[in-house]
Design a protein around this motif. Structure first.
Motif, PDB file in Angstrom:
ATOM      1  N   GLU A  30       0.957  -1.083  -0.147  1.00  0.00           N
ATOM      2  CA  GLU A  30       0.361   0.096   0.122  1.00  0.00           C
ATOM      3  C   GLU A  30       0.879   1.214   0.659  1.00  0.00           C
ATOM      4  N   THR A  31       0.648   2.269  -0.974  1.00  0.00           N
ATOM      5  CA  THR A  31       1.159   3.341  -1.158  1.00  0.00           C
ATOM      6  C   THR A  31       1.112   4.570   0.301  1.00  0.00           C
ATOM      7  N   PRO A  32       2.079   4.904   1.213  1.00  0.00           N
ATOM      8  CA  PRO A  32       1.597   5.403   2.745  1.00  0.00           C
ATOM      9  C   PRO A  32       1.421   7.276   1.790  1.00  0.00           C
ATOM     10  N   ASN A  82      -4.029  29.014   2.305  1.00  0.00           N
ATOM     11  CA  ASN A  82      -2.258  28.673   2.512  1.00  0.00           C
ATOM     12  C   ASN A  82      -2.465  27.705   1.576  1.00  0.00           C
ATOM     13  N   ILE A  83      -1.078  27.777   1.453  1.00  0.00           N
ATOM     14  CA  ILE A  83      -0.515  26.742  -0.045  1.00  0.00           C
ATOM     15  C   ILE A  83       0.314  25.376   1.152  1.00  0.00           C
ATOM     16  N   VAL A  84      -0.291  24.281   1.102  1.00  0.00           N
ATOM     17  CA  VAL A  84      -0.800  23.493   1.589  1.00  0.00           C
ATOM     18  C   VAL A  84       0.048  21.944   0.868  1.00  0.00           C
ATOM     19  N   PHE A  85       1.475  21.456   1.414  1.00  0.00           N
ATOM     20  CA  PHE A  85       2.615  20.892   0.948  1.00  0.00           C
ATOM     21  C   PHE A  85       2.598  19.328   0.962  1.00  0.00           C
ATOM     22  N   GLU A  86       2.342  18.415   0.176  1.00  0.00           N
ATOM     23  CA  GLU A  86       2.629  17.569  -0.386  1.00  0.00           C
ATOM     24  C   GLU A  86       4.007  16.599   0.020  1.00  0.00           C
ATOM     25  N   THR A  87       4.083  15.384   0.872  1.00  0.00           N
ATOM     26  CA  THR A  87       5.574  14.610   0.523  1.00  0.00           C
ATOM     27  C   THR A  87       5.711  13.064   0.896  1.00  0.00           C
ATOM     28  N   TYR A  88       6.406  11.896   0.259  1.00  0.00           N
ATOM     29  CA  TYR A  88       6.001  10.952   0.698  1.00  0.00           C
ATOM     30  C   TYR A  88       7.275  10.754   1.521  1.00  0.00           C
ATOM     31  N   PRO A  89       7.009  10.698   2.723  1.00  0.00           N
ATOM     32  CA  PRO A  89       8.549  10.582   3.460  1.00  0.00           C
ATOM     33  C   PRO A  89       8.628   9.059   4.084  1.00  0.00           C
ATOM     34  N   VAL A  90       8.185   8.424   3.713  1.00  0.00           N
ATOM     35  CA  VAL A  90       8.674   6.802   4.269  1.00  0.00           C
ATOM     36  C   VAL A  90       9.234   6.287   3.253  1.00  0.00           C
ATOM     37  N   MET A  91      10.761   5.479   4.260  1.00  0.00           N
ATOM     38  CA  MET A  91      11.522   4.926   3.615  1.00  0.00           C
ATOM     39  C   MET A  91      11.243   3.576   3.699  1.00  0.00           C
ATOM     40  N   TYR A  92      11.188   2.570   2.534  1.00  0.00           N
ATOM     41  CA  TYR A  92      10.979   0.964   2.780  1.00  0.00           C
ATOM     42  C   TYR A  92      11.168  -0.150   3.291  1.00  0.00           C
ATOM     43  N   HIS A  93      13.075   0.595   4.293  1.00  0.00           N
ATOM     44  CA  HIS A  93      13.183  -0.171   4.802  1.00  0.00           C
ATOM     45  C   HIS A  93      13.690   0.058   6.302  1.00  0.00           C
ATOM     46  N   TYR A 115       7.284   5.606  11.794  1.00  0.00           N
ATOM     47  CA  TYR A 115       6.484   5.248  11.209  1.00  0.00           C
ATOM     48  C   TYR A 115       5.941   3.576  11.483  1.00  0.00           C
ATOM     49  N   SER A 116       4.856   2.501  11.786  1.00  0.00           N
ATOM     50  CA  SER A 116       4.916   1.368  11.412  1.00  0.00           C
ATOM     51  C   SER A 116       4.683   0.738  10.532  1.00  0.00           C
ATOM     52  N   LEU A 117       5.167  -0.510  10.007  1.00  0.00           N
ATOM     53  CA  LEU A 117       5.020  -1.673   8.901  1.00  0.00           C
ATOM     54  C   LEU A 117       5.093  -2.705   9.998  1.00  0.00           C
ATOM     55  N   LYS A 118       3.075  -2.945   8.725  1.00  0.00           N
ATOM     56  CA  LYS A 118       2.688  -4.138   9.437  1.00  0.00           C
ATOM     57  C   LYS A 118       2.625  -5.081   8.295  1.00  0.00           C
ATOM     58  N   ARG A 119       3.824  -5.967   7.571  1.00  0.00           N
ATOM     59  CA  ARG A 119       3.863  -6.884   7.098  1.00  0.00           C
ATOM     60  C   ARG A 119       2.668  -7.857   7.160  1.00  0.00           C
ATOM     61  N   THR A 120       2.167  -8.675   5.481  1.00  0.00           N
ATOM     62  CA  THR A 120       1.250  -9.776   5.770  1.00  0.00           C
ATOM     63  C   THR A 120       1.858 -10.334   4.216  1.00  0.00           C
ATOM     64  N   PRO A 121       0.757 -11.050   4.293  1.00  0.00           N
ATOM     65  CA  PRO A 121       1.814 -12.073   3.466  1.00  0.00           C
ATOM     66  C   PRO A 121       1.726 -11.442   2.166  1.00  0.00           C
ATOM     67  N   CYS A 122       0.167 -10.291   1.579  1.00  0.00           N
ATOM     68  CA  CYS A 122       0.397 -10.026   0.787  1.00  0.00           C
ATOM     69  C   CYS A 122       1.395  -9.001   0.064  1.00  0.00           C
ATOM     70  N   PHE A 123       0.822  -7.631   1.365  1.00  0.00           N
ATOM     71  CA  PHE A 123       1.329  -6.713   1.103  1.00  0.00           C
ATOM     72  C   PHE A 123       2.147  -5.911   2.526  1.00  0.00           C
ATOM     73  N   THR A 124       2.261  -5.338   2.270  1.00  0.00           N
ATOM     74  CA  THR A 124       3.108  -4.582   3.275  1.00  0.00           C
ATOM     75  C   THR A 124       1.936  -3.165   3.767  1.00  0.00           C
ATOM     76  N   ASN A 125       1.590  -2.761   4.980  1.00  0.00           N
ATOM     77  CA  ASN A 125       0.737  -1.521   5.292  1.00  0.00           C
ATOM     78  C   ASN A 125       1.907  -0.295   6.358  1.00  0.00           C
ATOM     79  N   TYR A 126       1.660   0.434   5.365  1.00  0.00           N
ATOM     80  CA  TYR A 126       2.509   1.443   7.127  1.00  0.00           C
ATOM     81  C   TYR A 126       1.799   2.541   7.285  1.00  0.00           C
TER      82      TYR A 126
END
Length: 165
Positions: A30-32, A82-93, A115-126
Motif C-alpha cells: 500500500e502506498t503510504p 494557504n499553500i499546502v505541501f505534500e510529501t511521501y517520506p517513507v523509506m521502505y526499509h 511509522y509502523s510497518l505491518k507486513r502480511t503475506p500479500c502486502f505491507t501497510n505503512y
C-alpha cells in the motif's frame, strides 16, 4: 489414454491447491499516505500565500536522511488560505526518518517521522506513529489532516532554526 487421465488427476488438484492458497488481490505494498503540512508565522499568517508571501512555494527544499528529496508537491487550500505541501517520506526499509525543510540558506526545520510497518503475506501497510517538528511532538489537524508548522518570526529574519509555537 490411461497416462493422460493419471496426469490430469495429479495436475488438477495441484493447480487448484496452488491457486486456492493465494487469496491476495495484489501483492504490491500500500502506498503510504502523504504527509501534508503548511507553514505559518507566529501570528498564524501564511508564509506562502499570494497576499503576503514571504516565501515562494518553489523555494522550499527537502532532504531526507541527508539526501536531496524531490517528492514535494504543493497546492492551494482555500479553507486555510494557504499553500499546502505534500510529501511521501517513507523509506521502505526503515521505521523512522528525518526530513529537513530548507526555507532559506540558513533557515532549516526538522521533521522526525516515525511509522509502523505491518507486513502480511500479500502486502505491507505503512502508518505514521509520531511526528516531531524541531524536537516537539505535533499532531495533524483532526479535520484537514494537515500539520501546521509555525516559524518563529525572528527565525525568518535572522536565519535561525524555527521553533514550534
Amino acid at each position: 489414454m490411461k497416462t493422460t487421465k493419471l496426469f490430469l488427476a495429479m495436475i488438477i488438484p495441484l493447480a487448484a491447491s496452488v491457486t486456492g492458497c493465494n487469496r491476495c488481490v495484489t501483492t504490491r505494498p500500500e502506498t503510504p499516505a502523504p504527509l501534508s503540512f503548511y507553514l505559518v508565522d507566529e501570528r498564524g499568517n501564511s508564509l506562502y500565500s499570494a497576499s503576503n508571501a514571504q516565501y515562494h512555494p518553489d523555494s522550499l527544499r527537502l532532504t531526507l536522511d541527508q539526501e536531496p528529496f524531490t517528492y514535494l508537491f504543493s497546492g492551494r487550500d482555500e479553507s486555510l488560505d494557504n499553500i499546502v505541501f505534500e510529501t511521501y517520506p517513507v523509506m521502505y526499509h526503515k521505521k523512522s526518518v528525518r526530513l529537513m525543510l530548507h526555507h532559506r540558506k540558513k533557515n532549516t526545520d526538522t521533521l522526525d517521522i516515525s511509522y509502523s510497518l505491518k507486513r502480511t503475506p500479500c502486502f505491507t501497510n505503512y502508518s505514521y506513529t509520531s511526528i516531531y517538528y524541531n524536537g516537539k511532538k505535533i499532531e495533524p489537524d483532526p479535520t484537514t489532516g494537515h500539520l501546521q508548522l509555525a516559524l518563529q518570526e525572528d527565525a525568518s529574519q535572522l536565519g535561525q532554526t524555527a521553533v514550534l509555537n
